[in-house]
Design a protein around this motif. Sequence first.
Motif, PDB file in Angstrom:
ATOM      1  N   ALA A 156       0.828  -1.199   0.000  1.00 31.26           N
ATOM      2  CA  ALA A 156       0.000   0.000   0.000  1.00 31.26           C
ATOM      3  C   ALA A 156       0.864   1.250   0.000  1.00 31.26           C
ATOM      4  N   VAL A 157       1.954   1.224   0.748  1.00 32.51           N
ATOM      5  CA  VAL A 157       2.861   2.374   0.793  1.00 32.51           C
ATOM      6  C   VAL A 157       3.502   2.604  -0.561  1.00 32.51           C
ATOM      7  N   LEU A 158       3.935   1.531  -1.213  1.00 27.56           N
ATOM      8  CA  LEU A 158       4.563   1.664  -2.534  1.00 27.56           C
ATOM      9  C   LEU A 158       3.574   2.211  -3.561  1.00 27.56           C
ATOM     10  N   ALA A 188       9.810  14.528   1.641  1.00 27.15           N
ATOM     11  CA  ALA A 188       9.440  14.331   3.051  1.00 27.15           C
ATOM     12  C   ALA A 188       8.645  13.053   3.229  1.00 27.15           C
ATOM     13  N   LEU A 189       7.703  12.812   2.303  1.00 30.02           N
ATOM     14  CA  LEU A 189       6.899  11.603   2.379  1.00 30.02           C
ATOM     15  C   LEU A 189       7.758  10.349   2.224  1.00 30.02           C
ATOM     16  N   THR A 190       8.733  10.447   1.285  1.00 29.48           N
ATOM     17  CA  THR A 190       9.618   9.293   1.071  1.00 29.48           C
ATOM     18  C   THR A 190      10.385   8.946   2.334  1.00 29.48           C
ATOM     19  N   THR A 239       9.915   5.537   4.408  1.00 29.99           N
ATOM     20  CA  THR A 239      11.072   4.676   4.659  1.00 29.99           C
ATOM     21  C   THR A 239      11.178   4.328   6.135  1.00 29.99           C
ATOM     22  N   ASN A 240      10.992   5.351   6.990  1.00 33.34           N
ATOM     23  CA  ASN A 240      11.026   5.102   8.438  1.00 33.34           C
ATOM     24  C   ASN A 240       9.900   4.167   8.857  1.00 33.34           C
ATOM     25  N   LEU A 241       8.717   4.374   8.236  1.00 41.39           N
ATOM     26  CA  LEU A 241       7.566   3.537   8.571  1.00 41.39           C
ATOM     27  C   LEU A 241       7.800   2.081   8.169  1.00 41.39           C
ATOM     28  N   ILE A 242       8.404   1.898   6.991  1.00 45.58           N
ATOM     29  CA  ILE A 242       8.705   0.541   6.524  1.00 45.58           C
ATOM     30  C   ILE A 242       9.686  -0.147   7.470  1.00 45.58           C
ATOM     31  N   ASP A 243      10.686   0.616   7.950  1.00 43.09           N
ATOM     32  CA  ASP A 243      11.649   0.053   8.901  1.00 43.09           C
ATOM     33  C   ASP A 243      10.965  -0.376  10.191  1.00 43.09           C
TER      34      ASP A 243
END
Length: 215
Positions: A4-6, A41-43, A47-51
């Motif tokens: 969903a994030v991608l 900023a979203l990226t 990225t932090n959220l995926i981690d």
Amino acid sequence: MKTAVLVFLISCAVCAAEVNPSETKHTQCFCDGTLAMTVGALTEKVTNLIDKIAQVETKQQSTEKELTELKSITQGTPKVAFSAALYETGSGDTGPFNTATPLKYKKVFSNIGSNYNPATGIFTATVKGVYFFRFSMFNNLKPTPNSVVRLMKNSGHVVTVWDISGSDGNDMGSNAAALSLEVGDNVYVELMANRQIYDDLANYNTFTGFLLFTL
């Protein structure tokens, strides 16, 4: 969640590509700059959220593994425990006998696993492991105490409780041991030859055992 994030990131890129080229140069630069800052900023946030999601998934997998192992241990460990007293009804002396005799604890409080036989007074191991046993002795109400009982493993003596002298009418004692048993080993409490013990419905004389862990 990661998919969903991608999809969200791809949608942002598509929006950036569809900026109307007919807009003024100033507006185009402003929009492009703002969009670039927003996507950057979203990226970073994504990225932090995926981690963080990866860390949560790792912890979840570890927790599930521990729960599976704990469930396996709990379900796989045999349950063995018993406790019994000498008399089901009545009161009086047991003994003396001409030879050492296993005591038959007939009033069974619990016998999980059915390893204890109240007809013989003998516990028989059906699982290889370390077991804990405890027994108590209450001597006969005579002018001079004359009681000796001992815990036996197969035909070997382990520990003893005795009271064969004194000015009082009766005494009580107990003893215990942790024993390593093979399948088929027998454990029982033996009244020595020419000795007596006394019991009634107060259950002074008891025999208890349970499995600590398998081997």
